[in-house]
Design a protein around this motif. Structure first.
Motif, mmCIF file in Angstrom:
data_model
loop_
_atom_site.group_PDB
_atom_site.id
_atom_site.type_symbol
_atom_site.label_atom_id
_atom_site.label_comp_id
_atom_site.label_asym_id
_atom_site.label_seq_id
_atom_site.Cartn_x
_atom_site.Cartn_y
_atom_site.Cartn_z
ATOM 1 N N THR A 121 8.425 3.748 -2.268
ATOM 2 C CA THR A 121 7.222 3.937 -1.481
ATOM 3 C C THR A 121 6.322 2.724 -1.642
ATOM 4 O O THR A 121 6.037 2.296 -2.760
ATOM 5 N N SER A 149 4.041 8.631 5.940
ATOM 6 C CA SER A 149 3.165 9.673 5.417
ATOM 7 C C SER A 149 1.786 9.479 6.033
ATOM 8 O O SER A 149 1.522 8.488 6.707
ATOM 9 N N SER A 161 1.038 3.902 4.174
ATOM 10 C CA SER A 161 2.185 4.057 3.286
ATOM 11 C C SER A 161 3.475 4.279 4.060
ATOM 12 O O SER A 161 3.492 4.931 5.109
ATOM 13 N N THR A 163 7.951 4.816 3.048
ATOM 14 C CA THR A 163 9.038 4.872 2.073
ATOM 15 C C THR A 163 10.293 4.331 2.734
ATOM 16 O O THR A 163 10.704 4.820 3.805
#
Length: 499
Positions: A121, A149, A161, A163
């Protein structure tokens, strides 16, 4: 527009829908025709932040800078060149890594993060002129343009963010470019029939035609991925004028040899037409004169085909093999449909990609969905049932909707149904399909030449400035996918000139 056939009635329905939702962060439609040259504040505002591409080891992030308080006549700020950089790291409080723009000061920012770790992440902020870039927002439909997210959405400028995914399983084999909707010869993007207040977007005076700008950039940009093949799924031209069909072929020849390295199919815009510009072409099976058939499938060849490429079975469909004016549902002739089902049965277990212009299904759209957005519903249902009986099919690539969207049908859950955004307008790009022995990754990239980035951001203003909510892809997974599939029967292509 959506499906290249957005009508006046559709626009009236959609306008009522859009008016019911607050369009935050978008251009004010009432100012779309405001005079340019209004005095701005002199401050630079970074906006339209987007996480375009996300692979196991890289991310592509773009945004735009304009002068606050100005209007360029399209409902957006006047472009303002500025520096551009992305600060990122694995701790939102310590963004210690920095990546710079691919060019110098520009309004059209494009930053690539590399050497990322799979399954990690990361947090990031995009900055220009000392300010954090604001994300492109979804207000007509749920979505997330900047991450995997919602981290950072409560704070102006993030950090946001994402991942990184795991890579496709197995050994890498080769890559294929997927693209569509080149619309060679088009001069206005975003036209809506019967509604003059919804202006079409034209190229900046003095610059080359935007379909050529975008295709030239695409052909150049894909080379850094060293792809082996390219598949172009229809609407090669705006209206099947012979010179436009030929120009598209000339530019695609920069990738390689037709029907060895690149392949294409017909879209509804490539249908047979009537009139003087088409009179030298063969008489069409269904109507008019068929210049697309002459240019790409000469003599008595069929306009649909299958071929094997390094063990990969590729089926190219003509999804406008029917009479019509282009604004109805796609369809295959009885003969083509019978051939298609037979070909699937003959290659039941061989890894197979099918590509054609019209999607099988269209779901989760910010604009009204109607039958003309896809293939004839009865044929589409039959195709999905055939896929359920054909273990080798793992991907169906389509265009027509001009958007990025990923669908899995419960009828054939092993098959990824992927709509790829138009090459010719915002977000303006292509997808790279990376094939491994045990799976594949499909990642969308924006075309990134200077003129391509400029036109892509200019054409964002289609549909009263809401076009991005439809075309970009609601979520990262609509433009970046990893899936498992048994592709062990494929092999690396031989290089030209090798023995």
């Amino acid at each position: 527009m959506p499906g290249c056939d957005f009508t006046r009635r559709d626009m009236l329905r959609w306008t009522a829908f859009a008016a019911a939702a607050p369009v935050l962060g978008l251009a004010d439609p009432s100012r779309a025709h405001a005079a340019t040259g209004a005095s701005g504040t002199g401050e630079i505002e970074p906006v339209n932040l987007e996480l375009v591409t996300l692979t196991e080891d890289r991310a592509v992030i773009t945004w735009y800078t304009g002068e606050a308080g100005t209007n360029d006549g399209l409902g957006r700020m006047v472009p303002a060149p500025a520096d551009g950089e992305v600060w990122y790291g694995t701790d939102p409080a310590r963004l210690k890594n920095v990546a710079g723009d691919i060019s110098g000061k520009t309004p059209y920012h494009h930053v690539e993060l590399t050497d990322l770790e799979p399954g990690r992440t990361y947090y990031y902020q995009a900055r220009s002129a000392g300010k954090s870039a604001a994300p492109m927002q979804f207000t007509l439909i749920s979505g997330n343009a900047v991450g995997t997210s919602r981290h950072g959405f409560g704070t102006p400028g993030g950090p946001f963010s994402f991942t990184t995914p795991q890579p496709p399983p197995g050994r890498y084999l080769f890559s294929v470019v997927l693209c569509n909707d080149l619309h060679m010869g088009e001069t206005q993007a975003g036209l809506v029939g019967g509604q003059p207040q919804y202006i079409g977007i034209t190229q900046t005076p003095g610059l080359p035609p935007y379909p050529e700008v975008m295709l030239e950039s695409l052909v150049h940009d894909v080379k850094r991925f060293d792809p082996s093949y390219l598949l172009a799924a229809g609407d090669i031209s705006a209206e099947a004028v012979p010179a436009d069909l030929s120009r598209a072929g000339q530019l695609l020849d920069g990738f390689g040899t037709y029907r060895e390295d690149y392949f294409l199919t017909r879209g509804n815009h490539d249908r047979a037409h009537a009139g003087d510009p088409y009179s030298s072409c063969r008489v069409g099976r269904w109507q008019g004169n068929d210049c697309f058939h002459d240019r790409y499938f000469p003599d008595d060849e069929l306009t649909y085909f299958s071929t094997d490429l390094s063990g990969l079975h590729v089926i190219g469909l003509d999804t406008y093999d029917k009479p019509g004016g282009g604004g109805d549902a796609g369809g295959m002739s009885t003969e083509q449909f019978a051939w298609f089902r037979s070909d699937l049965a003959d290659h039941k277990d061989q890894p197979t990609i099918v590509f054609g212009h019209h999607p099988l299904v269209v779901q989760k759209s910010a604009f009204p969905v109607k039958p003309s957005n896809s293939l004839d519903a009865a044929q589409a249902a039959s195709v999905l049932e055939a896929y359920a009986r054909t273990p080798g099919v793992f991907l169906h690539h389509a265009g027509h909707t001009h958007r990025n969207h990923h669908t899995i049908s419960p009828t054939a859950p092993r098959v990824t149904l992927q709509e790829v955004a138009a090459a010719k307008e915002y977000p303006g790009g292509f997808s790279i399909l990376r094939l491994h022995t045990e799976g594949f990754a499909l990642n969308f990239y924006k075309s990134r030449s200077d003129h391509a980035r400029e036109w892509s951001e200019r054409s964002r203003q289609e549909m009263m400035g809401t076009w991005s909510q439809f075309a970009f892809g609601n979520n990262v997974t609509d433009r970046n996918t990893v899936a498992k599939a048994d592709l062990s029967g494929l092999h690396r292509p031989k290089r030209h000139g090798s023995t």
